[in-house]
Design a protein around this motif. Structure first.
Motif, PDB file in Angstrom:
ATOM      1  N   VAL A 132      21.865  35.799  41.620  1.00 22.67           N
ATOM      2  CA  VAL A 132      21.869  34.159  42.922  1.00 22.67           C
ATOM      3  C   VAL A 132      21.504  34.982  44.087  1.00 22.67           C
ATOM      4  CG1 VAL A 132      23.940  33.166  43.491  1.00 22.67           C
ATOM      5  CG2 VAL A 132      24.386  34.572  41.702  1.00 22.67           C
ATOM      6  N   ASN A 133      20.732  34.723  44.537  1.00 23.47           N
ATOM      7  CA  ASN A 133      20.511  34.292  45.817  1.00 23.47           C
ATOM      8  C   ASN A 133      20.408  33.258  46.242  1.00 23.47           C
ATOM      9  OD1 ASN A 133      18.284  35.478  48.132  1.00 23.47           O
ATOM     10  ND2 ASN A 133      16.843  33.662  47.311  1.00 23.47           N
ATOM     11  N   ILE A 134      21.937  33.743  47.982  1.00 19.43           N
ATOM     12  CA  ILE A 134      22.765  33.508  48.073  1.00 19.43           C
ATOM     13  C   ILE A 134      21.876  33.297  50.326  1.00 19.43           C
ATOM     14  CG2 ILE A 134      24.696  32.356  49.840  1.00 19.43           C
ATOM     15  CD1 ILE A 134      26.060  35.409  47.157  1.00 19.43           C
ATOM     16  N   ASN A 157      29.277  40.060  38.684  1.00 22.22           N
ATOM     17  CA  ASN A 157      28.217  39.989  38.724  1.00 22.22           C
ATOM     18  C   ASN A 157      27.553  40.689  40.448  1.00 22.22           C
ATOM     19  OD1 ASN A 157      25.348  39.357  39.424  1.00 22.22           O
ATOM     20  ND2 ASN A 157      26.120  36.919  38.778  1.00 22.22           N
ATOM     21  N   ARG A 158      26.502  41.381  40.093  1.00 20.97           N
ATOM     22  CA  ARG A 158      26.268  42.285  41.008  1.00 20.97           C
ATOM     23  C   ARG A 158      25.195  41.402  41.716  1.00 20.97           C
ATOM     24  NH1 ARG A 158      30.165  45.936  42.732  1.00 20.97           N
ATOM     25  NH2 ARG A 158      28.551  46.928  44.082  1.00 20.97           N
ATOM     26  N   ASN A 159      24.069  41.147  40.802  1.00 21.60           N
ATOM     27  CA  ASN A 159      22.822  40.474  40.905  1.00 21.60           C
ATOM     28  C   ASN A 159      22.766  39.560  41.891  1.00 21.60           C
ATOM     29  OD1 ASN A 159      21.500  42.602  39.089  1.00 21.60           O
ATOM     30  ND2 ASN A 159      21.739  41.559  37.900  1.00 21.60           N
ATOM     31  N   ILE A 160      22.922  40.589  43.291  1.00 25.43           N
ATOM     32  CA  ILE A 160      22.916  39.143  44.791  1.00 25.43           C
ATOM     33  C   ILE A 160      22.232  40.114  45.364  1.00 25.43           C
ATOM     34  CG2 ILE A 160      24.130  38.167  46.454  1.00 25.43           C
ATOM     35  CD1 ILE A 160      26.736  39.749  44.597  1.00 25.43           C
ATOM     36  N   MET A 161      21.076  38.328  45.801  1.00 27.45           N
ATOM     37  CA  MET A 161      20.973  39.018  46.775  1.00 27.45           C
ATOM     38  C   MET A 161      21.240  37.683  48.334  1.00 27.45           C
ATOM     39  SD  MET A 161      16.670  38.282  45.195  1.00 27.45           S
ATOM     40  CE  MET A 161      16.865  37.503  44.915  1.00 27.45           C
ATOM     41  N   LEU A 162      20.717  38.372  49.274  1.00 31.84           N
ATOM     42  CA  LEU A 162      21.017  37.743  50.786  1.00 31.84           C
ATOM     43  C   LEU A 162      19.997  37.460  51.247  1.00 31.84           C
ATOM     44  CD1 LEU A 162      23.945  40.006  52.221  1.00 31.84           C
ATOM     45  CD2 LEU A 162      23.870  38.342  50.563  1.00 31.84           C
ATOM     46  N   PHE A 189      23.347  44.620  49.797  1.00 31.66           N
ATOM     47  CA  PHE A 189      22.573  44.003  48.743  1.00 31.66           C
ATOM     48  C   PHE A 189      21.186  44.002  48.928  1.00 31.66           C
ATOM     49  CE2 PHE A 189      27.074  42.382  49.849  1.00 31.66           C
ATOM     50  CZ  PHE A 189      26.967  42.490  48.224  1.00 31.66           C
ATOM     51  N   PRO A 190      20.115  43.921  48.400  1.00 32.37           N
ATOM     52  CA  PRO A 190      19.142  43.317  48.686  1.00 32.37           C
ATOM     53  C   PRO A 190      18.586  41.935  49.820  1.00 32.37           C
ATOM     54  CG  PRO A 190      19.109  43.752  46.374  1.00 32.37           C
ATOM     55  CD  PRO A 190      20.287  44.099  46.889  1.00 32.37           C
ATOM     56  N   VAL A 191      17.518  42.207  50.902  1.00 32.04           N
ATOM     57  CA  VAL A 191      17.867  41.676  51.772  1.00 32.04           C
ATOM     58  C   VAL A 191      15.986  40.436  51.616  1.00 32.04           C
ATOM     59  CG1 VAL A 191      17.737  40.913  54.219  1.00 32.04           C
ATOM     60  CG2 VAL A 191      19.591  41.844  53.627  1.00 32.04           C
ATOM     61  N   VAL A 192      16.126  39.683  51.475  1.00 33.88           N
ATOM     62  CA  VAL A 192      15.205  38.552  51.808  1.00 33.88           C
ATOM     63  C   VAL A 192      14.784  37.700  52.734  1.00 33.88           C
ATOM     64  CG1 VAL A 192      13.707  36.105  50.485  1.00 33.88           C
ATOM     65  CG2 VAL A 192      16.033  37.943  49.278  1.00 33.88           C
TER      66      VAL A 192
END
Length: 275
Positions: A132-134, A157-162, A189-192
């Motif tokens: 999930v990319n939020i 669910n820990r597969n999260i990007m911000l 969390f990984p940042v985009v």
């Protein structure tokens, strides 16, 4: 935190990942042309690539603006890209029913910025099992994104990007506070960095405008601060795009920008490595 999309790992000082593609699925021909060319460029430069395109646009400024080819047709095109080109795919969702439509066709579902506080949508996204990319709402402080992430985390669910995509600054304008990238990364969390939506002029007149000359400077600046992925809407001819025409990067300019970003990313992450 590191998340994994197929064989692609994102986060924890790893090289940045490219998330790119046209704003919306306009036609099968355009999608395959763009996905194929971006994949070719990314492979040449040794950059991991995730294809992005919305199967529909649910938040157009103008009632008469293009919103999609139809859900079934657009999703089938995304599925073909994923399966035939063997590329992970990301698309937006706007309500819970969208999840069942797309979950077998994509690898990542994206929560649009204006929906990032929708509790039921975030929980349903988490329960999908997909990454999930939020996107950070234009109206939120970066530290407030912890609440959005916690809603997805509550499902296991820990597969999260911000994703950073600009902050409202008065009317019809956005600014990017580069501190946001640091603050959201500190949430774990990984940042985009979304360097294309960040140059929009939202709802300017009867469509959203943009200042595309700032796409490259913002992308380079974000890479210097430190990002885990770079998000770009890319189109062969933005002037003819059916959505976000004023804020997409021309496909012809992508490779040169990625060369710069890769070089900056390498220096940034070398500096950040523990001694």
């Amino acid at each position: 935190m590191v998340i994994q999309i197929r064989n692609i790992k994102i986060g924890d000082n790893l090289p940045f990942v490219l998330i790119a593609g046209p704003c919306v699925v306009e036609s099968e021909e355009l999608i395959f042309l763009t996905a194929g060319k971006i994949s070719e460029i990314a492979s040449k430069l040794g950059i991991q690539f995730i294809f992005k395109s919305s199967f529909k646009k649910a938040n157009r400024t103008n009632l008469n603006s293009f919103s999609g080819l139809g859900d079934e047709k657009a999703i089938s095109i995304l599925r073909k890209v994923r399966d035939e080109l063997n590329i992970p795919v990301l698309t937006d969702i706007h309500n819970e029913s969208d999840i069942d439509k797309v979950k077998d066709a994509v690898d990542i579902i994206q929560i649009p910025a204006f929906l990032c506080r929708q509790t039921e949508l975030l929980i349903a996204a988490g329960r999908s099992g997909l990454a999930v990319n939020i996107k950070k709402g234009q109206f939120l402080a970066p530290e407030d994104m912890k609440h959005a992430a916690e809603k997805v985390l509550s499902t296991g669910n820990r597969n999260i990007m911000l994703t950073e995509r600009g902050t409202t600054f008065g009317y019809h304008n956005l600014v990017v506070d580069m501190r946001s990238l640091v603050i959201m990364r500190e949430l774990g969390f990984p940042v985009v960095m979304d360097a294309t939506h960040s140059v929009q002029l939202p709802s300017k007149e009867n469509v959203s405008g943009g200042q595309p000359k700032f796409i490259k400077p913002l992308a380079r600046a974000a890479a210097a601060v430190g990002i885990d992925a770079l998000f770009l809407e890319v189109h062969p001819d933005p002037s003819k795009a059916l959505s976000d025409a004023a804020s997409q990067l021309p496909l012809s300019e992508l490779e040169h920008l990625l060369v710069d970003i890769k070089a900056i990313d390498s220096v940034t992450k070398t500096v950040r490595k523990p001694s």
